[in-house]
Enzyme design. Structure first.
Site, PDB file in Angstrom:
ATOM      1  N   LYS A 116       0.765  -1.097   0.122  1.00 19.33           N
ATOM      2  CA  LYS A 116       0.153   0.451  -0.052  1.00 19.33           C
ATOM      3  C   LYS A 116       1.141   1.310  -0.077  1.00 19.33           C
ATOM      4  CE  LYS A 116      -4.294  -1.213   1.611  1.00 19.33           C
ATOM      5  NZ  LYS A 116      -5.357  -1.555   3.566  1.00 19.33           N
ATOM      6  N   GLY A 165      -9.099  -4.874   3.810  1.00 15.55           N
ATOM      7  CA  GLY A 165      -9.646  -4.631   4.942  1.00 15.55           C
ATOM      8  C   GLY A 165      -9.053  -4.687   6.434  1.00 15.55           C
ATOM      9  N   HIS A 208     -16.979   5.965   0.745  1.00 20.78           N
ATOM     10  CA  HIS A 208     -15.794   5.280  -0.032  1.00 20.78           C
ATOM     11  C   HIS A 208     -15.808   5.267  -1.146  1.00 20.78           C
ATOM     12  CE1 HIS A 208     -13.472   1.465  -0.268  1.00 20.78           C
ATOM     13  NE2 HIS A 208     -13.834   1.375  -1.221  1.00 20.78           N
ATOM     14  N   LYS A 237     -18.097  -4.413   3.321  1.00 14.87           N
ATOM     15  CA  LYS A 237     -18.781  -3.717   2.685  1.00 14.87           C
ATOM     16  C   LYS A 237     -19.938  -4.471   2.985  1.00 14.87           C
ATOM     17  CE  LYS A 237     -15.191  -2.404  -0.198  1.00 14.87           C
ATOM     18  NZ  LYS A 237     -14.813  -2.313  -1.480  1.00 14.87           N
ATOM     19  N   GLU A 275      -9.922   2.688  -5.066  1.00 22.12           N
ATOM     20  CA  GLU A 275     -10.956   2.792  -4.471  1.00 22.12           C
ATOM     21  C   GLU A 275      -9.873   4.991  -3.819  1.00 22.12           C
ATOM     22  OE1 GLU A 275     -11.861  -1.436  -2.311  1.00 22.12           O
ATOM     23  OE2 GLU A 275     -10.563   0.144  -1.170  1.00 22.12           O
ATOM     24  N   ARG A 292      -7.789  -7.000  -9.002  1.00 20.79           N
ATOM     25  CA  ARG A 292      -8.488  -8.580  -8.980  1.00 20.79           C
ATOM     26  C   ARG A 292     -10.107  -8.041  -9.647  1.00 20.79           C
ATOM     27  NH1 ARG A 292      -8.809  -7.251  -3.372  1.00 20.79           N
ATOM     28  NH2 ARG A 292     -11.103  -6.586  -3.469  1.00 20.79           N
ATOM     29  N   VAL A 295     -15.789  -8.283  -5.383  1.00 21.92           N
ATOM     30  CA  VAL A 295     -17.217  -9.272  -4.960  1.00 21.92           C
ATOM     31  C   VAL A 295     -18.389  -7.965  -5.501  1.00 21.92           C
ATOM     32  CG1 VAL A 295     -18.422  -9.396  -2.798  1.00 21.92           C
ATOM     33  CG2 VAL A 295     -15.765  -9.997  -2.462  1.00 21.92           C
ATOM     34  N   ARG A 338     -24.744  -8.063   0.293  1.00 20.53           N
ATOM     35  CA  ARG A 338     -24.396  -9.339   0.684  1.00 20.53           C
ATOM     36  C   ARG A 338     -25.106  -9.714   2.106  1.00 20.53           C
ATOM     37  NH1 ARG A 338     -17.583  -7.618   0.330  1.00 20.53           N
ATOM     38  NH2 ARG A 338     -17.508  -6.406  -0.711  1.00 20.53           N
TER      39      ARG A 338
END
Lengths: 480, 170
Positions: A116, A165, A208, A237, A275, A292, A295, A338
């Site tokens: 990061k 996260g 976000h 999330k 993000e 990647r 979700v 979700r």
């Protein structure tokens, strides 16, 4: 296009990738652990290879076993899904060394972006605004305190190697900093084998917002607009939507264009997500980039009409981008929630068990991505994502109504099994959420509200989260 | 070895190579030259180490050396996946594969198989090898018994936990 693709994942995303391959006429092979022998992906794949026991460390995280499986089935490419090895640059390199195409960015790009701190430096160089803080890792608690004092509290201490996260601690007052710094470093060392951390300002009332990009291996790229993922609990999330609501169109365009510029500047290839945090003044700050499929990718698919996994496969096969920026038009609003097998009343503790009833919703513009069915056993080994319900409508109001309607239809029951559906309903009922004026503080506000308190049963000892499953679920606070 | 796979040969340097690192390395180099001269195919990689002296040569068997296809692809195309000689009898004891890979009955090509039908095995005795990513994983019997059947053909791919050698428990 590839003849055979090996899917190195499980759960709903294995099924999602499998479907994309079938639609493109690609032969499918999946790997599976002993716990997933009866999975839908195993049943539907042209070929399945058992690579290890239930423990993900010896199966879905076992690079050698996955590459062996790829050789056995004659695959030319490996799709890693999300979680597990999807952002592991070493795994990508092992694939390449063994003559396999890794469906994702080149390993060197992944390595630079997985860190990061290095991603921050690269994006800063590409002209993306960062949240105030240190670009390089901070070597001592004293240095961390200096950075924190300069940017102002609250701050967040983040592991350079963290992701999904995990590996962050919020610090509200100077007195907490030294302890948080030491603890985050130790936890990062334990979780990622890398104890470098950096410090940035923590925005409490922020949104976000993330941008989906597609870049081919010929230097072309497009963005597919924004998603809002502010409905988070401990950086996980729960509800996502596209496009991000209640921000001006000009700001959304600026963020999306900046994201694409950043991705192209670092040589990104494939489907990626940048993000950002957007503050009350609509100023945006780069957070991290994910290498990647995510979700929440379906909401982008629903508003653009573009199948992101198809595009991943085309890009990996060397095909130039099939879309020009002006051909990408956003239509309507898509919302995803979700459905996790967790008990919101017990601090979202995972509740594995056998599903005696499982009837997903149907109806117009309603998509359910799930690997489950009636009789399915939700095991304790992997993460608790059971299903994603995604709806589309011409406007946001109707989309939210449609999602509520869909959740009404969703029938899930089994001994001891709880889901996040009741909590998602509370989010959908919330006045601020309805207006599109919500921030990352929404979930905490709901959890602190009287309805939640009265509904709360006596707190049981939270069960330890299973080791890295799909998008890793464990925050450092939990693993302590 | 499976078709197209790079082949690895490991030789330990003679003990008389001496404690002196230079001398040990020279010994390894001589050994490597001998080995390379005898190889039936181009060399892919050589590894010399003079600590606990080790020499590793990796080469491609000649008849399978193709420049147009990566080695992994050729291998993958060879042999049907996970084909058992005959299915395991449910409920009968079997030594199972500890990892996904390629099953071998002997420690190297041409060597005597670890076990044959009718042999008595002790717990811990090697009965096969499963090769994964060029690592040879020894498979050992977890109990005593007589070998009733070898369930997989030599050189064929196996999955994790696949029954390999059927045992009649002693």
């Amino acid at each position: 296009m590839f003849e055979t693709v090996l899917i190195a994942n499980r759960g709903e995303i294995a099924l999602r990738v499998l479907r994309a391959c079938k639609e493109l006429g690609v032969r499918t092979a999946v790997v599976y652990s002993a716990a997933d022998a009866d999975s839908a992906a195993v049943r539907l794949a042209d070929q399945a290879v058992r690579i290890g026991p239930a423990s993900s460390r010896r199966s879905y995280l076992n690079a050698a076993a996955i590459v062996e499986a790829a050789r056995q089935v004659g695959a030319q490419a490996v799709h890693p899904g999300y979680g597990f090895l999807s952002e592991d640059a070493d795994f990508a390199e092992i694939c390449v060394d063994n003559g396999l195409t890794f469906i994702g960015p080149p390993p060197s790009v992944m390595a630079a972006l997985a860190d990061k701190s290095s991603a921050r430096a690269l994006m800063s160089r590409a002209g993306l605004p960062l949240s105030p803080g240190s670009v390089a890792p901070v070597p001592t608690a004293a240095a961390a305190a200096e950075v924190a004092a300069a940017v102002g509290y609250p701050v967040i201490v983040k592991a350079a190697a963290g992701g999904g996260g995990r590996g962050m601690t919020v610090v509200r007052t100077p007195g907490e900093l030294r302890r948080a710094y030491t603890r985050t470093r130790a936890a990062a060392q334990a979780a990622f084998g890398d104890d470098r951390v950096y410090v940035e300002r923590y925005l409490t009332e922020a949104r976000h917002v993330e941008v989906q990009v597609l870049c081919d291996s010929h230097g072309n790229g497009v963005h597919l607009g924004t998603r809002d993922c502010s409905v988070q609990r401990r950086h996980q999330k729960l509800v996502e939507e596209a496009p991000a609501p209640a921000l001006s169109a000009a700001v959304l365009d600026t963020i999306a264009e900046a994201a694409l510029r950043g991705a192209l500047a670092v040589g990104f290839v494939g489907a990626g997500t940048l993000e950002f945090l957007v503050d009350a003044e609509e100023k945006f700050h780069f957070l991290e980039i994910n290498c990647r499929i995510q979700v929440e990718h379906p909401v982008t698919e629903m508003v653009t009409g573009i199948d992101l996994v198809h595009e991943q496969l085309h890009i990996a096969a060397g095909v130039p981008l099939r879309w020009r920026q002006e051909e990408i038009r956003l239509h309507g609003v898509a919302v995803e929630c979700r459905v996790n097998t967790e008990d919101p009343a017990r601090d979202f503790t995972p509740t594995p068990g056998r599903l005696e009833r499982f009837t997903p919703p149907g109806g117009p513009f309603t998509r359910v991505d799930t690997h489950a069915s009636a009789g399915y056993l939700v095991g304790p080994w992997y993460d608790s994502l059971l299903a994603k319900v995604i709806v589309w409508a011409p406007d946001r109001e109707l989309a939210l109504n449609r999602l509520e309607r869909a959740l009404d239809e969703f029938d899930i029951a089994g001994p001891g099994v709880h889901t996040t559906i009741p909590f998602v309903r509370r989010v959908l009922d919330d006045a601020a959420f309805r207006k599109g004026r919500y921030t990352t503080g929404l979930v905490d506000r709901l959890l602190a509200a009287p309805e939640a308190a009265s509904a709360q049963r006596p707190a049981a000892t939270p069960a330890p989260r299973p080791a890295s499953a799909a998008e890793p679920d464990t925050t450092l606070r939990r693993t302590r | 070895m499976t078709a197209g796979d790079a082949t690895v040969s490991t030789v330990e340097a003679p003990h008389d190579a001496g404690a002196d690192g230079e001398e040990a390395l020279a010994g390894l180099r001589r050994q490597a030259q001998h080995l390379i001269a005898e190889l039936a195919g181009p060399v892919r990689r050589i590894r010399l180490r003079s600590g606990p002296a080790v020499l590793e040569v990796e080469w491609h068997p000649e008849e399978l050396t193709r420049t147009d296809v990566p080695a992994g692809v050729v291998e993958a195309a060879a042999g049907p996946p996970a084909a058992p000689v005959r299915p395991a009898v449910p409920g009968r004891a079997a030594v199972r594969a500890p990892i996904v890979g390629t099953f071998y009955r002997a420690s190297e090509p041409g060597a005597k198989p670890f076990v044959a039908v009718g042999d008595l095995v002790r717990p811990g005795q090697p009965v096969a090898i499963v090769e994964a990513m060029k690592l040879m994983n020894e498979v050992t019997a977890d109990r005593a018994g007589r070998v009733v059947a070898i369930l997989v053909e030599d050189g064929h791919p196996v999955e994790y936990d696949q029954p390999l050698v059927e045992l009649d428990p002693a």
